[in-house]
Structure formats: C-alpha cells, structure tokens
Design an enzyme around this catalytic site. Structure first.
Site, PDB file in Angstrom:
ATOM      1  N   GLU A   1       1.135  -1.245   0.045  1.00 39.83           N
ATOM      2  CA  GLU A   1       0.026  -0.132  -0.066  1.00 39.83           C
ATOM      3  C   GLU A   1       0.840   1.103  -0.143  1.00 39.83           C
ATOM      4  O   GLU A   1       1.834   1.051   0.711  1.00 39.83           O
ATOM      5  CB  GLU A   1      -0.872   0.058   0.934  1.00 39.83           C
ATOM      6  CG  GLU A   1      -2.106  -0.983   1.047  1.00 39.83           C
ATOM      7  CD  GLU A   1      -1.851  -2.307   1.837  1.00 39.83           C
ATOM      8  OE1 GLU A   1      -0.787  -2.195   2.857  1.00 39.83           O
ATOM      9  OE2 GLU A   1      -2.556  -2.989   1.892  1.00 39.83           O
TER      10      GLU A   1
ATOM     11  N   TYR B   1       7.934   2.067  -7.464  1.00 34.11           N
ATOM     12  CA  TYR B   1       7.279   0.641  -7.704  1.00 34.11           C
ATOM     13  C   TYR B   1       6.920   0.303  -9.176  1.00 34.11           C
ATOM     14  O   TYR B   1       6.924  -0.757  -9.467  1.00 34.11           O
ATOM     15  CB  TYR B   1       6.187   0.609  -6.700  1.00 34.11           C
ATOM     16  CG  TYR B   1       6.385   0.990  -5.221  1.00 34.11           C
ATOM     17  CD1 TYR B   1       7.554   0.333  -4.690  1.00 34.11           C
ATOM     18  CD2 TYR B   1       5.638   1.555  -4.645  1.00 34.11           C
ATOM     19  CE1 TYR B   1       7.966   0.345  -3.323  1.00 34.11           C
ATOM     20  CE2 TYR B   1       5.854   1.819  -3.219  1.00 34.11           C
ATOM     21  CZ  TYR B   1       7.021   1.174  -2.730  1.00 34.11           C
ATOM     22  OH  TYR B   1       7.302   1.601  -1.190  1.00 34.11           O
TER      23      TYR B   1
HETATM   24  C1  LIG Z   1      10.530   6.513  -2.329  1.00 34.75           C
HETATM   25  C2  LIG Z   1      12.030   6.546  -1.885  1.00 34.75           C
HETATM   26  C3  LIG Z   1      12.097   5.348  -1.089  1.00 34.75           C
HETATM   27  C4  LIG Z   1      12.801   6.596  -3.216  1.00 34.75           C
HETATM   28  O1  LIG Z   1      14.344   6.393  -2.806  1.00 34.75           O
HETATM   29  P1  LIG Z   1      15.532   7.168  -3.532  1.00 34.75           P
HETATM   30  O2  LIG Z   1      16.875   6.779  -3.112  1.00 34.75           O
HETATM   31  O3  LIG Z   1      15.170   8.551  -3.650  1.00 34.75           O
HETATM   32  O4  LIG Z   1      15.054   6.793  -5.060  1.00 34.75           O
HETATM   33  P2  LIG Z   1      16.126   6.243  -6.442  1.00 34.75           P
HETATM   34  O5  LIG Z   1      17.117   7.403  -6.318  1.00 34.75           O
HETATM   35  O6  LIG Z   1      16.615   4.959  -6.234  1.00 34.75           O
HETATM   36  O7  LIG Z   1      15.065   6.609  -7.548  1.00 34.75           O
HETATM   37  C5  LIG Z   1      14.306   5.116  -7.980  1.00 34.75           C
HETATM   38  C6  LIG Z   1      13.107   5.660  -8.803  1.00 34.75           C
HETATM   39  O8  LIG Z   1      12.225   6.074  -7.765  1.00 34.75           O
HETATM   40  C7  LIG Z   1      11.303   7.002  -8.444  1.00 34.75           C
HETATM   41  N1  LIG Z   1      11.768   8.488  -7.761  1.00 34.75           N
HETATM   42  C8  LIG Z   1      12.350   8.470  -6.441  1.00 34.75           C
HETATM   43  N2  LIG Z   1      12.164  10.118  -6.350  1.00 34.75           N
HETATM   44  C9  LIG Z   1      11.455  10.457  -6.975  1.00 34.75           C
HETATM   45  C10 LIG Z   1      10.865  11.831  -7.112  1.00 34.75           C
HETATM   46  N3  LIG Z   1      11.202  12.837  -6.196  1.00 34.75           N
HETATM   47  N4  LIG Z   1       9.843  11.884  -7.958  1.00 34.75           N
HETATM   48  C11 LIG Z   1       9.447  11.024  -8.923  1.00 34.75           C
HETATM   49  N5  LIG Z   1      10.153   9.912  -8.902  1.00 34.75           N
HETATM   50  C12 LIG Z   1      11.181   9.548  -8.063  1.00 34.75           C
HETATM   51  C13 LIG Z   1      11.922   7.209  -9.717  1.00 34.75           C
HETATM   52  O9  LIG Z   1      11.200   6.288 -10.632  1.00 34.75           O
HETATM   53  C14 LIG Z   1      13.306   6.867  -9.682  1.00 34.75           C
HETATM   54  O10 LIG Z   1      13.919   6.234 -10.954  1.00 34.75           O
HETATM   55  P3  LIG Z   1      14.481   7.370 -11.970  1.00 34.75           P
HETATM   56  O11 LIG Z   1      15.571   7.908 -11.373  1.00 34.75           O
HETATM   57  O12 LIG Z   1      14.842   6.305 -13.008  1.00 34.75           O
HETATM   58  O13 LIG Z   1      13.392   8.004 -12.373  1.00 34.75           O
HETATM   59  C15 LIG Z   1      12.490   7.635  -0.898  1.00 34.75           C
HETATM   60  O14 LIG Z   1      11.685   8.890  -1.739  1.00 34.75           O
HETATM   61  C16 LIG Z   1      11.583   7.695   0.464  1.00 34.75           C
HETATM   62  O15 LIG Z   1      12.278   7.038   1.354  1.00 34.75           O
HETATM   63  N6  LIG Z   1      10.698   8.364   0.544  1.00 34.75           N
HETATM   64  C17 LIG Z   1       9.871   8.447   1.969  1.00 34.75           C
HETATM   65  C18 LIG Z   1       9.406   7.074   2.495  1.00 34.75           C
HETATM   66  C19 LIG Z   1       8.197   6.683   1.604  1.00 34.75           C
HETATM   67  O16 LIG Z   1       7.419   7.112   1.127  1.00 34.75           O
HETATM   68  N7  LIG Z   1       8.510   5.352   1.215  1.00 34.75           N
HETATM   69  C20 LIG Z   1       7.353   4.545   0.542  1.00 34.75           C
HETATM   70  C21 LIG Z   1       6.332   4.068   1.469  1.00 34.75           C
HETATM   71  S1  LIG Z   1       5.120   3.102   0.601  1.00 34.75           S
END
Ligand SMILES: CC(C)(COP(=O)(O)OP(=O)(O)OC[C@H]1O[C@@H](n2cnc3c(N)ncnc32)[C@H](O)[C@@H]1OP(=O)(O)O)[C@@H](O)C(=O)NCCC(=O)NCCS
Length: 147
Positions: free
Chosen positions: A108, A120
């Site tokens: 979710e 995802y």
């Molecule tokens: C979601 C989260 C884990 C992504 O981590 P991250 O290390 O920044 O992600 P990455 O750098 O590996 O990016 C992977 C992909 O995520 C997506 N993504 C990450 N940040 C993004 C942003 N700010 N806007 C849009 N897409 C994003 C993209 O698809 C990206 O792939 P791309 O670079 O090829 O476009 C991070 O933003 C986070 O911890 N968020 C808060 C916690 C949370 O909401 N977790 C999910 C709960 S269900």
C-alpha cells in the site's frame, strides 16, 4: 571521494540507524519496539538495508506470506535520496524474496506519494485499487499495488 555502497540483510544491530531513516521519512514512523519485534519474533519478516560508507541510509522489508511478499516499508534517509538507493533496495529485496519462493508482491502507498509509486512502477507494480482512508494521520487513501 569514493563511495562504498552495500546492500545486505538487516540485523537487530541496525535498528538504531534504521530508526533515524524511519523518523526522517514517515509521518507515522514505526517505533524501536516494532522493529525489535520484526527482527526477533516475526518469522515472516525479511528486511534489507543499504549502507553508504558503513552508515545505514535506507531499508526495505516485507512479510513472506506463502508465495506472496507483502512489502511493509521502503525508505531512504532524505539526505541520501535520488542517488539510486531506492532502486538498489528494491533490487535486493526482490532478490531475497525470490530465494524464499515469492512470486507475487503487494503493498500500500499513499495516493499522494508519487516518488514511491514511480519507484514501484519501475519494477512492474501496478495499481489495482484503493483502500479508502487507510492512513490514520490525515485519513488519506492508500493505493494498493501488485507485481
Ligand atoms: C521512495 C523513496 C524510497 C525513493 O528512494 P530514492 O533513493 O530517492 O530513489 P532512487 O534514487 O533509487 O530512485 C528510484 C526511482 O524512484 C522514483 N523516484 C524517486 N524519487 C522521485 C521523485 N522525487 N519524484 C519522482 N520519482 C521519484 C523514480 O522512478 C526513480 O527512478 P529514475 O531515477 O530512473 O527516474 C524515497 O523517496 C523515500 O524514502 N521516501 C519516503 C518514504 C516513503 O514514502 N516510502 C514509501 C512508502 S510506501
């Protein structure tokens, strides 16, 4: 500076650093006790962490329910985002899940959380429905995703 990046299974010794990630990532963070229970008592729990130069900067986890993986959480510390660590965490989690015989994953995610949804989607997750008012803090709907 050369960055040393490593993913591995999470242990109880990681909880302190994981809590730092958790508290900086979620409106409703899990408690230390919740993580302790996951590590010590929950046989279904499978968690991985990512380290940068020896510091834990992200984690992801799931529950193994038969051949399904129910993803509980994925988070990267705000100071370490947009560096591909979310990708590496999902890669490692799915790899560990495969070893356990998981062939379908679900989770979710807040309907407003586009960064996580995009992450995802990149791994083949698709939205299949909504759980209305799923989140306690602001009564936000959850998007249900499956891969
Ligand atoms: C979601 C989260 C884990 C992504 O981590 P991250 O290390 O920044 O992600 P990455 O750098 O590996 O990016 C992977 C992909 O995520 C997506 N993504 C990450 N940040 C993004 C942003 N700010 N806007 C849009 N897409 C994003 C993209 O698809 C990206 O792939 P791309 O670079 O090829 O476009 C991070 O933003 C986070 O911890 N968020 C808060 C916690 C949370 O909401 N977790 C999910 C709960 S269900």
């Amino acid at each position: 500076m050369i960055q040393m990046i490593n993913t591995r299974l999470m242990t109880i010794d990681d909880i302190e650093q994981v809590l730092d990630v958790e508290n900086n990532s979620f409106a409703l963070p899990w408690s230390e006790n919740a993580f302790r229970k996951e590590m010590k008592e929950n046989d279904l729990a499978l968690y991985v962490v990512i380290e940068e130069n020896g510091r834990v900067v992200g984690y992801a986890g799931l529950w193994v329910i038969g051949h399904e993986g129910h993803i509980t959480n994925v988070a990267v510390h705000p100071q370490f985002r947009k560096k591909g660590y979310g990708d590496l965490l999902i890669d490692r989690l799915l790899c560990e899940g495969e070893k356990k015989g998981i062939n379908a994953y679900t989770l979710e995610v807040r309907v407003s959380n586009r960064p996580a949804q995009k992450l995802y989607e990149k791994y083949g997750f698709k939205s299949v429905g909504i759980r209305p008012k799923y989140y306690e803090d602001n009564k936000e709907d959850a998007m249900i995703m499956w891969k």
